[in-house]
Scaffold this motif. Structure first.
Motif, PDB file in Angstrom:
ATOM      1  N   LEU A  45      -1.425  -1.226  -7.830  1.00  0.00           N
ATOM      2  CA  LEU A  45      -2.875  -1.225  -7.671  1.00  0.00           C
ATOM      3  C   LEU A  45      -3.239  -0.332  -6.483  1.00  0.00           C
ATOM      4  N   LEU A  46      -4.146   0.615  -6.715  1.00  0.00           N
ATOM      5  CA  LEU A  46      -4.515   1.582  -5.696  1.00  0.00           C
ATOM      6  C   LEU A  46      -5.992   1.467  -5.333  1.00  0.00           C
ATOM      7  N   GLU A  47      -6.264   1.464  -4.042  1.00  0.00           N
ATOM      8  CA  GLU A  47      -7.651   1.419  -3.575  1.00  0.00           C
ATOM      9  C   GLU A  47      -8.397   2.658  -4.062  1.00  0.00           C
ATOM     10  N   GLY A  88       1.231  -0.652   0.877  1.00  0.00           N
ATOM     11  CA  GLY A  88       1.046   0.596   1.594  1.00  0.00           C
ATOM     12  C   GLY A  88      -0.250   0.501   2.369  1.00  0.00           C
ATOM     13  N   LEU A  89      -0.192   0.661   3.710  1.00  0.00           N
ATOM     14  CA  LEU A  89      -1.345   0.388   4.572  1.00  0.00           C
ATOM     15  C   LEU A  89      -1.713   1.612   5.400  1.00  0.00           C
ATOM     16  N   MET A 121       6.139  -3.834   3.691  1.00  0.00           N
ATOM     17  CA  MET A 121       4.980  -2.949   3.825  1.00  0.00           C
ATOM     18  C   MET A 121       5.381  -1.674   4.539  1.00  0.00           C
ATOM     19  N   GLY A 122       4.597  -0.634   4.300  1.00  0.00           N
ATOM     20  CA  GLY A 122       4.856   0.665   4.890  1.00  0.00           C
ATOM     21  C   GLY A 122       3.552   1.417   5.068  1.00  0.00           C
ATOM     22  N   GLY A 127      -5.692   4.729   2.205  1.00  0.00           N
ATOM     23  CA  GLY A 127      -6.124   3.356   1.966  1.00  0.00           C
ATOM     24  C   GLY A 127      -4.998   2.386   1.680  1.00  0.00           C
ATOM     25  N   LEU A 128      -5.296   1.432   0.796  1.00  0.00           N
ATOM     26  CA  LEU A 128      -4.387   0.326   0.497  1.00  0.00           C
ATOM     27  C   LEU A 128      -3.756   0.514  -0.882  1.00  0.00           C
TER      28      LEU A 128
END
Length: 328
Positions: A45-47, A88-89, A121-122, A127-128
């Protein structure tokens, strides 16, 4: 509210904090010890593509993201057992944001009996990003006993469709208005369709109900990209045709009202809207009476047909219209 930068406490410390008091142990590598009947499902899921944090509460997003992958496990007639999440942050996300997201994810795990959970997380430039992988197991009484799909099997739908797509239209419309004026929109009249999009639900007993009633589906599909897409997959996977009857598709009154408000064909919303988080199962026609009695929350919307029929939507007048969907 205080902000704690993840860089200030370190990745591992952040992961440790997210698991504190949760009742779960972080297991980066999840291995199922049960043999036979296992399956996995993955989602990314991509922001900006799959969600918009302007109007999506981040805790709700966590819960919905987990359901998105667990739904695939249920559709395969298995019970969710393990979940692995990788985030991914970008720099704009602080620890408190991740904690809220994770809280929603853990709530879904508890509700659906997930026993093993892993999180990593990386960094992300844009975005997220949320990558999820779920594992499910099948009861021994079911392994090898799912029937083959055949002509005239019933096609059943677990609830109304199109509402989530209408909810997304409301949010996108009001986002534009809010960006232009800064005024908070009145969303009260659209509560039902907004809930369908922001807070979908899946019954944890989806699989056990079929097993207990001795009604085993031959095929199952989880609706995230629209009913039409699922029916086309069904036809592709089985080599059979499928007839869906327009008047049998459950569509809520709020969906009809919103479609009329924005001038959209409600059938388009129902067939191609997406994010419905409902199930399509094919069931033996000889189980029709049991389905009517014990599965009243399911609607029989059509049946399998000979291969030359293809995938068609049958109107009340008897016309057969080819079903279309994005990606096909």
């Amino acid at each position: 509210m205080a902000r704690t930068e993840i860089a200030d406490i370190g990745k591992q410390a952040a992961l440790d904090r997210l698991f504190e008091g949760s009742g779960f142990t972080n297991e980066p590598t999840i291995g199922l010890r049960q043999s036979g009947g296992c399956c996995t499902a993955q989602k990314l899921l991509l922001e900006g593509c799959d969600f918009d944090l302007v109007y999506t509460p981040i805790k709700h997003l966590g819960y919905k993201a987990v359901l998105c992958v667990l739904g695939e496990i249920y559709a395969s007639l298995r019970q969710p057992a393990a979940l692995s999440v990788n985030l991914g942050l970008s720099k704009r996300f602080c620890f408190e944001d991740v904690a809220a997201l994770w809280e929603g994810m853990l709530a879904a795990c508890r509700e659906h009996g997930v026993k093993q959970v892993g999180l990593d997380m990386g960094p992300s430039v844009n975005g997220l990003a949320i990558a999820l992988s779920a594992c499910g197991t099948q009861k021994k009484s079911v392994i090898g006993k799912l029937p083959a799909t055949k002509n005239m099997d019933l096609i059943c739908l677990s609830g109304h469709v199109g509402a989530a797509y209408m909810g997304l239209h409301v949010l996108e419309r009001e986002k534009v208005a809010f960006t232009g004026t800064g005024e908070q929109p009145d969303l009260a009249p659209y509560k039902a369709v907004l809930a369908s999009y922001l807070s979908p639900e899946i019954k944890p007993g989806t699989v056990s109900r079929f097993v207990e009633a001795d009604v085993l589906p031959s095929r199952g599909y989880f609706l995230t990209r629209g009913l039409g897409e699922a029916i086309l997959r069904l036809v592709r996977d089985t080599g059979l045709g499928a007839k869906i009857y327009l008047e049998k598709i459950p569509i809520s009154s709020q969906t009809f009202a919103m479609a009329e408000e924005i001038g959209m064909d409600v059938v388009t919303a129902a067939m191609n809207g997406g994010d419905d988080y409902k199930f399509v199962f094919t069931l033996p026609i000889e189980k029709h009476d049991v389905i009517r009695k014990d599965f009243q929350d399911f609607e029989v919307i059509g049946h399998m047909a000979q291969p030359d029929v293809g995938a068609v939507l049958v109107t009340p007048e008897g016309a057969e219209l080819p079903i279309h969907a994005q990606g096909y």
